[in-house]
Scaffold this motif. Sequence first.
Motif, PDB file in Angstrom:
ATOM      1  N   LYS A 140       7.378   2.202   7.000  1.00 58.40           N
ATOM      2  CA  LYS A 140       8.154   1.786   5.827  1.00 58.40           C
ATOM      3  C   LYS A 140       9.374   0.989   6.259  1.00 58.40           C
ATOM      4  O   LYS A 140       9.655  -0.090   5.714  1.00 58.40           O
ATOM      5  CB  LYS A 140       8.577   2.995   5.004  1.00 58.40           C
ATOM      6  CG  LYS A 140       9.418   2.613   3.797  1.00 58.40           C
ATOM      7  CD  LYS A 140       9.907   3.824   3.044  1.00 58.40           C
ATOM      8  CE  LYS A 140      10.718   3.345   1.846  1.00 58.40           C
ATOM      9  NZ  LYS A 140      11.641   4.346   1.368  1.00 58.40           N
ATOM     10  N   THR A 141      10.112   1.511   7.238  1.00 57.65           N
ATOM     11  CA  THR A 141      11.296   0.814   7.736  1.00 57.65           C
ATOM     12  C   THR A 141      10.919  -0.557   8.291  1.00 57.65           C
ATOM     13  O   THR A 141      11.595  -1.560   8.027  1.00 57.65           O
ATOM     14  CB  THR A 141      11.990   1.650   8.825  1.00 57.65           C
ATOM     15  OG1 THR A 141      12.340   2.912   8.263  1.00 57.65           O
ATOM     16  CG2 THR A 141      13.235   0.960   9.342  1.00 57.65           C
ATOM     17  N   GLN A 142       9.832  -0.597   9.056  1.00 55.01           N
ATOM     18  CA  GLN A 142       9.396  -1.859   9.645  1.00 55.01           C
ATOM     19  C   GLN A 142       8.937  -2.844   8.569  1.00 55.01           C
ATOM     20  O   GLN A 142       9.195  -4.047   8.667  1.00 55.01           O
ATOM     21  CB  GLN A 142       8.271  -1.620  10.659  1.00 55.01           C
ATOM     22  CG  GLN A 142       8.697  -0.783  11.856  1.00 55.01           C
ATOM     23  CD  GLN A 142       9.881  -1.397  12.586  1.00 55.01           C
ATOM     24  OE1 GLN A 142       9.830  -2.535  13.027  1.00 55.01           O
ATOM     25  NE2 GLN A 142      10.964  -0.636  12.705  1.00 55.01           N
ATOM     26  N   ALA A 171       3.359  -4.606   4.302  1.00 51.02           N
ATOM     27  CA  ALA A 171       3.528  -3.421   3.443  1.00 51.02           C
ATOM     28  C   ALA A 171       2.236  -2.615   3.362  1.00 51.02           C
ATOM     29  O   ALA A 171       2.278  -1.388   3.206  1.00 51.02           O
ATOM     30  CB  ALA A 171       3.983  -3.851   2.051  1.00 51.02           C
ATOM     31  N   GLU A 172       1.098  -3.273   3.523  1.00 52.52           N
ATOM     32  CA  GLU A 172      -0.197  -2.587   3.449  1.00 52.52           C
ATOM     33  C   GLU A 172      -0.328  -1.519   4.538  1.00 52.52           C
ATOM     34  O   GLU A 172      -0.968  -0.487   4.334  1.00 52.52           O
ATOM     35  CB  GLU A 172      -1.356  -3.577   3.561  1.00 52.52           C
ATOM     36  CG  GLU A 172      -1.496  -4.511   2.381  1.00 52.52           C
ATOM     37  CD  GLU A 172      -0.570  -5.726   2.443  1.00 52.52           C
ATOM     38  OE1 GLU A 172       0.123  -5.927   3.477  1.00 52.52           O
ATOM     39  OE2 GLU A 172      -0.527  -6.473   1.448  1.00 52.52           O
ATOM     40  N   VAL A 173       0.287  -1.768   5.698  1.00 57.40           N
ATOM     41  CA  VAL A 173       0.233  -0.786   6.786  1.00 57.40           C
ATOM     42  C   VAL A 173       0.985   0.474   6.369  1.00 57.40           C
ATOM     43  O   VAL A 173       0.503   1.597   6.527  1.00 57.40           O
ATOM     44  CB  VAL A 173       0.816  -1.384   8.091  1.00 57.40           C
ATOM     45  CG1 VAL A 173       0.929  -0.322   9.174  1.00 57.40           C
ATOM     46  CG2 VAL A 173      -0.019  -2.561   8.562  1.00 57.40           C
ATOM     47  N   TRP A 174       2.185   0.291   5.828  1.00 52.67           N
ATOM     48  CA  TRP A 174       2.966   1.434   5.366  1.00 52.67           C
ATOM     49  C   TRP A 174       2.218   2.178   4.268  1.00 52.67           C
ATOM     50  O   TRP A 174       2.128   3.416   4.287  1.00 52.67           O
ATOM     51  CB  TRP A 174       4.333   0.970   4.864  1.00 52.67           C
ATOM     52  CG  TRP A 174       5.033   2.003   4.035  1.00 52.67           C
ATOM     53  CD1 TRP A 174       5.294   3.303   4.387  1.00 52.67           C
ATOM     54  CD2 TRP A 174       5.540   1.841   2.721  1.00 52.67           C
ATOM     55  NE1 TRP A 174       5.946   3.954   3.370  1.00 52.67           N
ATOM     56  CE2 TRP A 174       6.109   3.080   2.333  1.00 52.67           C
ATOM     57  CE3 TRP A 174       5.598   0.769   1.833  1.00 52.67           C
ATOM     58  CZ2 TRP A 174       6.707   3.265   1.102  1.00 52.67           C
ATOM     59  CZ3 TRP A 174       6.209   0.959   0.607  1.00 52.67           C
ATOM     60  CH2 TRP A 174       6.749   2.196   0.241  1.00 52.67           C
ATOM     61  N   LEU A 175       1.670   1.437   3.298  1.00 57.57           N
ATOM     62  CA  LEU A 175       0.951   2.083   2.201  1.00 57.57           C
ATOM     63  C   LEU A 175      -0.257   2.866   2.700  1.00 57.57           C
ATOM     64  O   LEU A 175      -0.524   3.979   2.245  1.00 57.57           O
ATOM     65  CB  LEU A 175       0.531   1.042   1.164  1.00 57.57           C
ATOM     66  CG  LEU A 175       1.686   0.375   0.411  1.00 57.57           C
ATOM     67  CD1 LEU A 175       1.175  -0.777  -0.441  1.00 57.57           C
ATOM     68  CD2 LEU A 175       2.425   1.401  -0.431  1.00 57.57           C
TER      69      LEU A 175
END
Length: 127
Positions: free
Chosen positions: A64-66, A74-78
């Motif tokens: 999320k921070t990254q 954002a897809e990675v965080w999600l």
Amino acid sequence: MTHPTVNPVQLADEITRQLGRLTDHLTQLPPDEATSVIAHILDPDDGVLGGITGLVTGGSRFAKTQAEHGRLPAEVWLALGRAANELNDIGHDLDEHRATLHHVSQPATTTAAKPPVPAPLVVRRHR
């Protein structure tokens, strides 16, 4: 006394190897011991599943921070967030069975106990 610096990738590799060893042991244990080990693995505070859930949750926070700084999509965080939520839900679903696993793993207290009755393997989930 200083501790040697741990390479996180090597640590992850070693944990993966240890999980493989645990799996191998689990398949060879007597039923009572295997059931006890499974109950311990599912412990939400001290078990393997809780540890993995915490690890994925930490990865999600990092992602999320990254993502907020534009370093990761954002897809990675999600995706990591969904994975953490799913693991948490799985942990909650399995937690209701931990007491049963622990109880079954205890030695029988009576000598004239009834043998276990096979259960049908198709069970409706209830929530």
